[in-house]
Every structure is written in C-alpha cells, then in structure tokens.
Design an enzyme around this catalytic site. Structure first.
Site, PDB file in Angstrom:
ATOM      1  N   GLY A 184       0.900  -1.146   0.022  1.00  0.00           N
ATOM      2  CA  GLY A 184       0.167   0.059  -0.099  1.00  0.00           C
ATOM      3  C   GLY A 184       0.840   1.315   0.036  1.00  0.00           C
ATOM      4  N   CYS A 226       5.532  -5.872   1.490  1.00  0.00           N
ATOM      5  CA  CYS A 226       5.823  -4.472   1.534  1.00  0.00           C
ATOM      6  C   CYS A 226       5.048  -3.751   2.722  1.00  0.00           C
ATOM      7  CB  CYS A 226       5.367  -3.895   0.041  1.00  0.00           C
ATOM      8  SG  CYS A 226       6.099  -2.514  -0.180  1.00  0.00           S
ATOM      9  N   TYR A 227       4.118  -2.712   2.501  1.00  0.00           N
ATOM     10  CA  TYR A 227       3.219  -2.336   3.457  1.00  0.00           C
ATOM     11  C   TYR A 227       2.632  -3.333   4.321  1.00  0.00           C
ATOM     12  CZ  TYR A 227      -0.001   0.653   6.139  1.00  0.00           C
ATOM     13  OH  TYR A 227      -0.898   1.181   7.121  1.00  0.00           O
ATOM     14  N   LYS A 239     -10.364 -13.296 -15.985  1.00  0.00           N
ATOM     15  CA  LYS A 239     -10.556 -13.642 -17.182  1.00  0.00           C
ATOM     16  C   LYS A 239      -9.865 -15.012 -17.817  1.00  0.00           C
ATOM     17  CE  LYS A 239     -12.409 -11.429 -20.987  1.00  0.00           C
ATOM     18  NZ  LYS A 239     -13.495 -10.588 -21.018  1.00  0.00           N
ATOM     19  N   ASP A 247     -17.240 -13.325 -21.518  1.00  0.00           N
ATOM     20  CA  ASP A 247     -18.114 -13.614 -20.139  1.00  0.00           C
ATOM     21  C   ASP A 247     -19.528 -14.148 -20.298  1.00  0.00           C
ATOM     22  OD1 ASP A 247     -15.505 -12.479 -19.623  1.00  0.00           O
ATOM     23  OD2 ASP A 247     -16.289 -10.522 -19.249  1.00  0.00           O
ATOM     24  N   HIS A 301       8.123  -7.485  -3.550  1.00  0.00           N
ATOM     25  CA  HIS A 301       6.895  -8.031  -4.094  1.00  0.00           C
ATOM     26  C   HIS A 301       6.931  -9.374  -4.750  1.00  0.00           C
ATOM     27  CE1 HIS A 301       4.299  -4.267  -3.467  1.00  0.00           C
ATOM     28  NE2 HIS A 301       5.549  -3.620  -3.707  1.00  0.00           N
ATOM     29  N   GLU A 347       4.934 -11.209  -5.928  1.00  0.00           N
ATOM     30  CA  GLU A 347       3.664 -11.439  -6.911  1.00  0.00           C
ATOM     31  C   GLU A 347       4.222 -10.912  -8.301  1.00  0.00           C
ATOM     32  OE1 GLU A 347       3.731  -9.536  -4.534  1.00  0.00           O
ATOM     33  OE2 GLU A 347       2.756  -7.472  -5.019  1.00  0.00           O
TER      34      GLU A 347
END
Ligand code: XMP
Length: 531
Positions: free
Chosen positions: A69, A96-97, A387, A245, A186, A188
């Site tokens: 964040g 992180c945050y 998706k 979708d 991070h 990710e």
C-alpha cells in the site's frame, strides 16, 4: 427480489479452502490474487476495512495475505488492522506495507529510511536463508522487486531476519512458529525471481493447502449450486452479447438448467463478419431457448445521419434496452425466475467494493427497476473468476475456441469503428476489410501474441489509381495493440510482410477502399478505438 446476498448469487460456495487477501491499497492486489489462483488455491481480495468478525466467519480460511500500500504505518491516518487477527491461528504473509504493518502491530519499529540506506526501488539483489519455509528449495541469491521508502529498524519479538540485500538487513522476516512471514519486496511481480515459488511455499508448506482450485471442480460444484438456487421450476433470462463472459455464463447455465434458460442475443447489425452465426452455432449443442433478434434495420434507422460518437453510443445503448425489454416482456417473469449477468472478478475488485452486489447494482440498467423487482434474484456465478479462469471454464464446458479466445469487442460494435455516419454499405465494407486483416493475422500465427486488432473505416476519401482509372475512395486504418490491462497499450510491431499481405488483399477484394494506413500510436495519447 428477495434473496440473501442482496439478491445476487455468486459461485464462491464451491471453494473448499480459502486464502484471504486484505487489500491495503497496493497496486498489485489483483496480481497477488491471480498468482494464488495460479497455484490452484482459491482466494478473495477484500478491503482492509473488512471487520475481523467477518474474517472469523470465513469457512475453510487457510491463510491471510496483507497487500502492499502507499502509506507509512507510523502515520496516524494510515490503514491498520485489528491485532486480534494474529490470534486466529492462521498463517499470515505481509507484503511491503503489509510486512511493515505486521512488524508495527507486533511490536517492531518501522521508520522512514534516511538517505539511500534501506530505501529501495526496483530490482534488487537479495540473499535468502533457504532454511526458512518461504525459500525452501530456492536459490540462495536472486533479484527481488522493491518499492519502499520505509524500513524496519527493529523486528518484533519472535521474528528472525530471513533475507537481506546489500543496503537493507531486513528484507524478509519470519516467525516460523506462528506462521507469520513478511517481505519488503513484491513476490507477486514477475521481476522477482522465483516470486511465485515463494508464494507457493507459503500456501503449501505454511498454510498446508490441498490446492484443489481447478476449473473442473468449480464447474461441477457451480452447476450443482446453480441448480439448487434456481430450483426445479425457476427459469433464467440472460442477455448474450457473444463476448467471452456472457458466452461462458450462458454455457454454464445451459449445463445447469437446459431449456429453462433463455438467451437473448441481439444482432444489431454492427457485428463482425459471421459473428452472429458463430455465436448461434456455439450454442446449438445445448437444448436452450436461444432467441436471436435480428434488429439490424431498427438500429440502422436510429443511427441514420448521426456522426457524433457519443451520440451513437447513447442511441445504441438505448435501442439495445428497448429490444431486450420487448423480449423480457415475452418471457413473462415470475417470482421463481432469475436474471443472470456475466460480472467477472476484475469488475468486482476494480470497483473497490470487494462485493459484487454493490457493483452491478448500477449495471442493471438493461431492464427498468420495476421489471428487475419481479425476478427472484440475480445470478452472477462468474463474479469470482479472472478472465483467464473464465476462459478455462468456457473450455471445460466445451465452448469452441473462436468464442473462448475472442478478443474484446465494444458493445456498440462497428458503429464506433466507422468514423462519421453509419450506413449498411459502410458496415459491409468494414466487415470485409476487418475479416481479411484478422485472417492474415491468423495465417501468420500472430493471433495469440496480439491483444486486440481490427480495422477502422475512416471518413477520409482520397485519390487513387486502379487499372486505368482514377478512384476517389475510403481510407482504411488498421489497428493492433499489445496491452495487459487496456488502460495503457502499445501499438503492435506487426511484421511488414503481414501488413503488406493484408493491404494488398483488402484493396483487391474490398470495393471502395483504395488506401490503407497502420496506426502507430500508443495509448496514451491515443485510445485503442478510434470512435
Ligand atoms: P479505449 O478505446 O477506451 O478502449 O482505449 C479500451 C478497451 O475497451 C474496449 N471498449 C469497449 N468495450 N464496451 C465494451 O465492452 C464498450 O462500449 C467499449 N468501448 C471500448 C475497447 O475495444 C478496448 O478493448
């Protein structure tokens, strides 16, 4: 409409284990969720304002991730969390945050980094203690992606330093006994080497998940839960656009309730070549009520002489509503029936609501509220899927590739790819040219590497020469972009030979086009569509 969950029914009941991602405002919140799902573990992103009482109610909670964040934990107005979360008995990973918050809440000290020491941005060489479960089986050195101006000057009691960089002694911390881990970097993002493996270690070696989040399981259990919700007599009404979708949703509902599903597919005459027939064909294997409304005349009449793109959008949106309303009236809604819509997870997260119900409230403009009230509820079984997961589900349900891998296509269709007023003749010209461009892309094997590609019929006429005669015909533009989120996009470097083949074929095969250009602007400053 009187259901639990504000009348919105999602498909989440099917997950047998769950990782909660508490969002502290980081830009990578969706990415963390995607990585966790890629490890075959179900997860949900919720805002950090989610009360602890709600967290306690989550069935099968296996672990929690605090996201990054933009704030500093020592600032008064920064988002915090109830310390009791550390007594739930589930492992927690702070990123992180999220790492700094964990340290701060458990008695460590977080400070603003002074000078260059310990303040790190970008790729950073990092050294790992591979005895720590988070780094088990991974190399002792690697690159991590950092983005922090604060650092932990004192780590909380019970924690060890398990990774460091040249500038910072405490890049990752761990209290292995309690299952608490924090990384300043991070894991990710792709820039962090083995980042996904670290997340996988957290999930499998710390949270001890089974990892049974797979589309086959989701499909089976969602079909079952849809059958239960809809009951033996309920019917379902769905507006099918032919996009990924709504098509996947239609297939899922077709599987669940067969001919009690009515799909209304409005062909507004602004679709690409063969698109209407392709959509219809894709659903021929199910015994459902497939209503194809051929409303080309209706739309073209309304659009006659209209050049302003905003106006075109308004007219098409309104007309779509009227056409759909006519069909909904014929459907004769009862209080046993449901309305379905293809909300997917990015729609949910991006709204910041973390709650599908609140978002689609305002999307429900397709039918007037007094009609929506007549339904027993709104079904949104895809609202927890990304998706790529939606596509995987489509494959699982046996939808053909041309539907599952379909590129994005704007609701107002070719009307916004024809600059100036829209006529049947222009639609036909554009349809043919666009088809040839897409055909050449496919033949060159490029389809999978481009995010979106199409032709635009401009309102510029220019002089040309064909055979012995002078021509004065349309300028066509070809557009192709590469992007991960469509918020920004780069123009695609399509090989000249492919552009050449498309150009030669289009001017030879499509009357009224005598000049072609390729759009080499990125977004920003341009947009993907021309309008
Ligand atoms: P722009 O032109 O804004 O487009 O850069 C970004 C992406 O959005 C798609 N797009 C639409 N999609 N309904 C849709 O479902 C629309 O009205 C619409 N308008 C633009 C566009 O094709 C691109 O993928």
């Amino acid at each position: 409409m009187a259901n639990a969950n504000n009348g919105f029914i999602t498909g989440t009941e099917s997950a047998s284990e769950m990782i909660l991602i508490l969002d502290f405002g980081g830009q990578y919140n969706q990415l963390i969720a995607r990585r966790v799902r890629e490890c075959n573990v179900y997860c949900e992103v919720h805002p950090c304002t989610m009360p602890l009482e709600e967290v306690k109610k989550i069935k099968n909670l296996k672990g929690i991730i605090f996201t990054g964040g933009p704030n500093s934990v020592y600032k008064e107005d920064s988002p915090h969390y109830d310390k009791e979360v550390f007594n739930l008995g589930v492992p927690i990973l702070g990123i992180c945050y999220g790492c700094q918050l964990m340290a701060h809440l458990l008695g460590g000290v977080v400070e603003e980094a002074q000078g260059d020491t310990a303040r790190e941005y970008g790729k950073t060489k990092t050294y790992f203690n591979t005895q720590c479960k988070l780094f088990k089986g991974l190399p002792e050195q690697g690159v991590t992606w950092m983005s922090h101006g604060d650092y932990m000057s004192k780590v909380p009691e019970g924690f060890e330093l398990v990774a460091h960089s040249d500038a910072c002694p405490n890049v990752a911390i761990a209290d292995e006994k309690r299952g608490f881990y924090g990384t300043q970097y991070h894991p990710e993002v792709n820039h962090t080497e083995h980042g996904k493996d670290m997340l996988r270690n957290f999930l499998y070696d710390v949270c001890h998940v089974k990892g049974d989040w797979q589309m086959g399981n989701f499909c089976k259990s969602t079909v079952e839960s849809l059958r239960n919700t809809i009951g033996p007599e309920g019917r379902v009404l769905l507006a099918l656009s032919g996009g990924v979708d709504s098509s996947v949703l239609a297939a899922l509902l077709a599987e669940a309730v067969g001919n009690r599903l009515t799909c209304v597919f409005v062909d507004h005459g602004l679709l690409r070549k063969n698109e209407g027939d392709e959509v219809e064909k894709a659903f021929s294997k199910w015994d459902i009520n497939f209503v194809r409304v051929n409303a080309q005349e209706r739309f073209l009449t309304k659009l006659k002489g209209v050049s302003d793109p905003k106006q075109k959008r308004i007219i098409i949106g309104a007309e779509f509503g009227y056409v759909f309303l006519d069909e909904a009236i014929k459907f004769d809604i009862t209080n046993k029936d449901f309305f379905a819509q293809g909300t997917i997870y990015p729609d949910v997260i991006e709204s910041g609501a973390g709650n599908a119900a609140q978002i689609k409230g305002h999307h429900n403009r397709l039918l007037p509220p007094e009609m929506m009230e007549k339904f027993s509820g709104v079904l949104e079984p895809l609202s927890m899927l990304f998706k790529d997961e939606t596509r995987a589900l489509g494959r699982e349900l046996g939808l053909p590739d041309y539907i599952v891998n379909r590129q994005p296509f704007p609701g107002p269709g070719l009307a916004i790819r024809i600059i100036g007023d829209v006529t049947k003749e222009k639609c036909d010209i554009l349809r043919e040219a666009d088809f040839i461009f897409r055909d050449e892309i496919a033949k060159a094997g490029l389809a999978g590497s481009l995010s979106q590609y199409f032709a635009v019929l401009t309102d510029t006429l220019s002089v040309g020469v064909m055979g012995d005669g002078r021509t004065y015909e349309h300028l066509l533009a070809l557009r192709s972009v590469n992007t991960s989120d469509f918020m920004t996009a780069d123009w695609s470097r399509i090989p000249y030979e492919v552009l050449d083949r498309a150009s030669v074929r289009i001017v030879n095969e499509v009357p009224h086009i005598n000049r072609i250009c390729y759009d080499i602007t990125s977004k920003p400053p341009a947009t993907v569509e021309w309008e």
